[in-house]
Design a protein around this motif. Structure first.
Motif, PDB file in Angstrom:
ATOM      1  N   TYR A   1     -11.952   3.557   0.668  1.00 13.34           N
ATOM      2  CA  TYR A   1     -12.182   2.299   1.346  1.00 13.34           C
ATOM      3  C   TYR A   1     -13.494   2.381   2.132  1.00 13.34           C
TER       4      TYR A   1
ATOM      5  N   THR B   1       4.611   2.801  -5.936  1.00 12.65           N
ATOM      6  CA  THR B   1       3.928   2.467  -7.185  1.00 12.65           C
ATOM      7  C   THR B   1       2.431   2.700  -7.094  1.00 12.65           C
ATOM      8  N   GLY B   2       1.991   3.082  -5.904  1.00 12.57           N
ATOM      9  CA  GLY B   2       0.560   3.272  -5.750  1.00 12.57           C
ATOM     10  C   GLY B   2      -0.183   1.969  -5.672  1.00 12.57           C
ATOM     11  N   THR B   3       0.534   0.919  -5.364  1.00 14.09           N
ATOM     12  CA  THR B   3      -0.108  -0.390  -5.280  1.00 14.09           C
ATOM     13  C   THR B   3      -1.175  -0.403  -4.201  1.00 14.09           C
ATOM     14  N   GLU B   4      -2.319  -0.976  -4.517  1.00  5.48           N
ATOM     15  CA  GLU B   4      -3.388  -1.023  -3.535  1.00  5.48           C
ATOM     16  C   GLU B   4      -3.035  -1.980  -2.417  1.00  5.48           C
TER      17      GLU B   4
ATOM     18  N   ASN C   1       4.426   1.870   0.856  1.00  8.06           N
ATOM     19  CA  ASN C   1       3.001   1.604   1.042  1.00  8.06           C
ATOM     20  C   ASN C   1       2.503   2.220   2.338  1.00  8.06           C
TER      21      ASN C   1
ATOM     22  N   TYR D   1      -1.756   9.146  -5.404  1.00  4.29           N
ATOM     23  CA  TYR D   1      -2.472   7.892  -5.588  1.00  4.29           C
ATOM     24  C   TYR D   1      -3.643   7.957  -4.606  1.00  4.29           C
TER      25      TYR D   1
ATOM     26  N   LEU E   1     -11.391  -2.144  -0.259  1.00  2.00           N
ATOM     27  CA  LEU E   1     -11.146  -1.157  -1.298  1.00  2.00           C
ATOM     28  C   LEU E   1     -12.359  -1.031  -2.209  1.00  2.00           C
TER      29      LEU E   1
ATOM     30  N   PHE F   1      -7.478   6.682  -3.021  1.00  2.00           N
ATOM     31  CA  PHE F   1      -8.260   5.482  -2.753  1.00  2.00           C
ATOM     32  C   PHE F   1      -9.507   5.837  -1.942  1.00  2.00           C
TER      33      PHE F   1
ATOM     34  N   PHE G   1      -0.274   4.945   3.759  1.00  2.00           N
ATOM     35  CA  PHE G   1      -1.472   5.673   3.400  1.00  2.00           C
ATOM     36  C   PHE G   1      -1.791   6.717   4.449  1.00  2.00           C
TER      37      PHE G   1
ATOM     38  N   LYS H   1      -9.807   3.045  -6.867  1.00  3.66           N
ATOM     39  CA  LYS H   1      -8.510   3.700  -6.763  1.00  3.66           C
ATOM     40  C   LYS H   1      -8.248   4.526  -8.014  1.00  3.66           C
TER      41      LYS H   1
ATOM     42  N   PHE I   1      -4.874   6.067 -10.045  1.00  6.41           N
ATOM     43  CA  PHE I   1      -3.423   6.190 -10.167  1.00  6.41           C
ATOM     44  C   PHE I   1      -3.078   7.237 -11.210  1.00  6.41           C
TER      45      PHE I   1
ATOM     46  N   ALA J   1       1.379   7.376  -0.278  1.00  7.90           N
ATOM     47  CA  ALA J   1       2.674   8.028  -0.414  1.00  7.90           C
ATOM     48  C   ALA J   1       3.448   7.414  -1.572  1.00  7.90           C
TER      49      ALA J   1
END
Lengths: 113, 115
Positions: free
Chosen positions: A36, B100-103, A99, A32, A46, A34, A101, A49, A51, A95
């Motif tokens: 920023y 879930t890769g949630t932001e 949550n 995943y 952000l 991102f 990163f 992103k 996914f 990861a």
């Protein structure tokens, strides 16, 4: 081990010029990804992103990024830079166990008129 | 919708003291993560809380601890402060966890200076 590499510590571009910020990641599973942006003294905002699905993702402020699995890259691009884009940019991989990163060391962008 | 709120924004403490930082996540978000940002080490993950339980922990000494309350607000505590603890501490909230890769949405941070 998970890691993110941003090879460019600092980049200077002229206003109106195109921009590409590089990001390479190392991650064992489907990443995943991102981008920023951080202005001085501020938190992280952000930009975009990735996914799954379409490997070219669009974000806010006219930014886009392309995921290339074969190159383990997720480079950020903008066709025409504005003076307000001057900031620190961070690439991150999320990861799959929570949550958490992993951030790159950041690329500082200077925009000259 | 209000964003992630961190208090205080700035803090000056003396070496050896302890400090508590607070983070109020976005309404409805149940996951709160903490990060330390320094010029030398960059952004480093401290820990994550979800539904009042610590889910993940980074590679920091036991002087760094946290907790989460039933309303999802979180606090981070650093005991026996050292000069090297001077940093921007960022809190991030997400509505869920579990890969879930949630932001994550970040607060503006607390700037801690240890003198």
């Amino acid at each position: 081990a998970q890691s993110v590499t941003q090879p460019d510590i600092h980049i200077t571009v002229s206003e109106g010029a195109s921009l590409e910020l590089r990001c390479n990641y190392s991650y064992g599973a489907t990443p995943y990804l991102f981008w920023y942006v951080q202005s001085p003294g501020q938190g992280l905002q952000l930009l975009l992103k990735y996914f799954s699905g379409d490997t070219l993702v669009q974000g806010i402020k006219g930014f886009e990024a392309e995921f290339k699995r074969s190159q383990s890259s997720f480079n950020l691009r903008k066709p025409s830079v504005h003076w307000s884009d001057a900031a620190e940019y961070f690439c991150a991989v999320g990861a799959n166990t929570g949550n958490q990163f992993y951030f790159g060391t950041g690329t500082s962008l200077t925009v000259i008129p | 919708k209000a964003g992630v709120t961190q208090t205080p924004r700035y803090l000056i403490k003396t070496r050896g003291q302890q400090v508590t930082l607070s983070c109020s996540p976005i309404s409805g978000h149940r996951s709160v993560s903490w990060y330390q940002q320094t010029p030398g080490q960059g952004l480093q993950f401290l820990f994550e809380y979800f539904s009042e339980t610590q889910r993940n922990k980074g590679n920091f000494p036991g002087r760094f601890s946290g907790r989460q309350f039933s309303n999802s607000r979180s606090e981070m505590n650093v005991s026996t402060l050292e000069l090297g603890d001077s940093a921007l501490y960022l809190c991030a909230s997400s509505w869920t966890t579990g890969g879930t890769g949630t932001e994550a949405f970040f607060g503006q941070g607390t700037r801690l200076t240890v003198v």
